[in-house]
Design an enzyme around this catalytic site. Structure first.
Site, PDB file in Angstrom:
ATOM      1  N   GLY A 189       0.854  -1.184   0.000  1.00  0.00           N
ATOM      2  CA  GLY A 189       0.000   0.000   0.000  1.00  0.00           C
ATOM      3  C   GLY A 189       0.886   1.227   0.000  1.00  0.00           C
ATOM      4  N   CYS A 235      -9.132  22.057  17.953  1.00  0.00           N
ATOM      5  CA  CYS A 235      -9.045  22.245  19.395  1.00  0.00           C
ATOM      6  C   CYS A 235      -8.511  20.997  20.090  1.00  0.00           C
ATOM      7  CB  CYS A 235     -10.417  22.597  19.947  1.00  0.00           C
ATOM      8  SG  CYS A 235     -11.155  23.941  19.044  1.00  0.00           S
ATOM      9  N   GLU A 236      -7.256  20.669  19.819  1.00  0.00           N
ATOM     10  CA  GLU A 236      -6.584  19.531  20.438  1.00  0.00           C
ATOM     11  C   GLU A 236      -5.105  19.886  20.436  1.00  0.00           C
ATOM     12  OE1 GLU A 236      -7.517  16.128  21.069  1.00  0.00           O
ATOM     13  OE2 GLU A 236      -9.584  16.210  20.372  1.00  0.00           O
TER      14      GLU A 236
HETATM   15  C1  LIG Z   1      -2.582  -2.515   5.742  1.00  0.00           C
HETATM   16  C2  LIG Z   1      -2.401  -3.798   5.041  1.00  0.00           C
HETATM   17  C3  LIG Z   1      -1.591  -3.874   3.898  1.00  0.00           C
HETATM   18  C4  LIG Z   1      -0.803  -2.705   3.373  1.00  0.00           C
HETATM   19  O1  LIG Z   1       0.193  -2.289   4.239  1.00  0.00           O
HETATM   20  P1  LIG Z   1       1.264  -1.190   3.757  1.00  0.00           P
HETATM   21  O2  LIG Z   1       2.108  -0.990   4.938  1.00  0.00           O
HETATM   22  O3  LIG Z   1       0.520   0.015   3.355  1.00  0.00           O
HETATM   23  O4  LIG Z   1       2.020  -1.801   2.614  1.00  0.00           O
HETATM   24  C5  LIG Z   1      -1.512  -5.085   3.253  1.00  0.00           C
HETATM   25  N1  LIG Z   1      -2.196  -6.180   3.685  1.00  0.00           N
HETATM   26  C6  LIG Z   1      -2.958  -6.148   4.798  1.00  0.00           C
HETATM   27  C7  LIG Z   1      -3.672  -7.366   5.224  1.00  0.00           C
HETATM   28  C8  LIG Z   1      -3.099  -4.955   5.505  1.00  0.00           C
HETATM   29  O5  LIG Z   1      -3.858  -4.931   6.602  1.00  0.00           O
END
Ligand SMILES: *Cc1c(COP(=O)(O)O)cnc(C)c1O
Length: 437
Positions: free
Chosen positions: A295, A362-363
């Site tokens: 991701g 406001c934090e």
């Molecule tokens: C969050 C997640 C990802 C992606 O993680 P990154 O650190 O953004 O690469 C992949 N697989 C699962 C199951 C996740 O929960």
């Protein structure tokens, strides 16, 4: 002066698509000036480089070109429809964690539905039905109870469910405790020592197909070593399953490969080569398909959050730079003490001084940086928070009744709005004041 400007340029370039074309010009995303984007679309504004997102996907695909593989982009990092579409067109699949994310894939790239894996510790009956009907590639199952529910729903819908057990390999990862998931004490996955028995028990069920073994050990992991260790354990389980007569087609390595939020000279290609070789070595003998769920690595550095300075305020010894973006737009600093590089969109002269960069919420936790050495900023100046493409907009909220930011995608010489700025009317639309009289 010229030298100084050059240093600024060099320090943010290379692994990021944001740069100053000359010492005097405003920060650009590729060919597009962030000043012009802010003028046109307002602030706070998320700006992403489509070119970099695709480049990162391609780096992944090239690193694993030697084996049968599929990159399933983790939708939760940045779930913009336009970005999903972009990735799907280049062959990516998706890792989803909710029925909402499934709907996003269906809206952006229905043709990619057979490249979707469904992860998550708490899938509801409705979500399971939705995914079974859609015909996704695989369910990553996180408990025996979930496997039973999956079997029952598959039977009800008269369809076979392909599953992988998400096993917990019990490896330690050096990352923030909130995003580490691969230890036995975490809520994720099934103890790898119990997995074999669960697979065996599933064999008699005609509504289930033991399709894969999956792991995901956490996020923002900088070293390749724990990924290798987790894969070795997964591969061992695949061999045990094979000996038990259960042929596994897929190993899912999860996501989690980190970037360098501090160093713009970070070399993503070299990091990926190291990662791929750790995985390939650990998967010795496995000839099935390898799934990868990156991701952050794909989208983080492609994005910046552009904000305008509202006020510069002195309280005792402290100087606060107050921007129109806040923790509701980018919560990572508040949530994980995360570091984001902050640069002025127009290079500023003068001596750098320590300031806190904060939002209007406001934090006390509403900050982007504390005691950060920045050149003097003035009200009206634009700043860019770099490496904000992952877990930025995706984790944004309406806290303080703040409408969420707009998003722009830069593709070559053009930029287009991929999400309009929210309005207060949007915010109030789902609410009811009182009973009808
Ligand atoms: C969050 C997640 C990802 C992606 O993680 P990154 O650190 O953004 O690469 C992949 N697989 C699962 C199951 C996740 O929960």
């Amino acid at each position: 002066m010229f030298l100084e400007a050059n240093l600024t340029t060099a320090s943010i370039e290379s692994s990021r698509p944001f740069h100053y074309p000359t010492a005097k010009s405003a920060l650009h995303c590729g060919k597009i000036s962030l000043e012009s984007l802010a003028r046109k679309f307002g602030t706070p504004l998320y700006v992403y480089s489509a070119d970099q997102i695709l480049e990162r996907l391609q780096l992944f695909q090239q690193a694993f070109a030697g084996r049968h593989h599929l990159v399933c982009y983790a939708v939760k990092a940045n779930s913009s429809l336009a970005i999903l579409k972009l990735l799907a067109e280049k062959g990516a699949g998706f890792d989803i964690v909710s029925g909402g994310e499934l709907e996003r894939v269906l809206a952006a790239a229905p043709e990619a539905i057979d490249r979707v894996v469904f992860s998550g510790v708490g899938k509801t009956t409705m979500e399971i039905d939705q995914a079974l009907r859609a015909g996704i590639l695989e369910f990553n199952v996180e408990s025996e109870a979930e496997l039973e529910l999956l079997a029952a729903r598959a039977r009800k819908l008269k369809t076979k469910a392909r599953f992988a057990l998400r096993v917990n390999p019990d490896v330690f990862t050096e990352t923030h405790p909130y995003i580490s998931t691969g230890l036995r004490e975490h809520k994720f996955g099934i103890d790898i020592r119990q997995a074999l028995q669960i697979y065996k028990r599933s064999v008699g069920n005609r509504w289930l197909e033991a399709h894969g073994v999956s792991v995901h050990i956490g996020s923002q992991i900088r070293s390749a070593e724990p990924f290798g260790a987790a894969m070795e354990r997964a591969n061992k389980l695949v061999r045990q399953l094979d000996n038990a007569g259960i042929a596994i087609n897929v190993v899912d390595a999860g996501g989690g490969l980190g970037i360098d939020y501090h160093d713009g000279g970070f070399d993503p290609a070299a990091k990926l080569t190291e990662y791929a070789s750790a995985l390939n070595q650990a998967l010795e003998g496995f000839t099935g398909r390898l799934l990868l769920e990156p991701g952050r690595f794909i989208v983080a550095q492609a994005g910046a959050l552009v904000a305008r300075v509202l006020h510069v305020k002195h309280n005792g010894a402290k100087t606060f730079v107050i921007t129109d973006a806040a923790m509701n737009d980018l919560i990572r600093p508040a949530l994980y003490q995360a570091y984001h590089e902050i640069v002025p969109v127009r290079p500023r002269a003068g001596n750098a001084r320590d300031v806190d960069v904060v939002g209007p919420i406001c934090e006390t936790g509403d900050f982007f940086a504390r005691d950060r050495a920045l050149k003097p900023l003035r009200p009206g100046d634009l700043v860019a928070l770099l490496d904000a493409g992952a877990y930025g907009m995706a984790q944004s909220s309406n806290y303080n009744s703040r409408p969420r930011a707009a998003e722009v995608l830069v593709e070559g010489r053009s930029a287009r709005l991929i999400r309009r700025r929210e309005t207060v009317v949007d915010l109030l639309a789902s609410e009811v004041v009182g009973p009808k009289s």
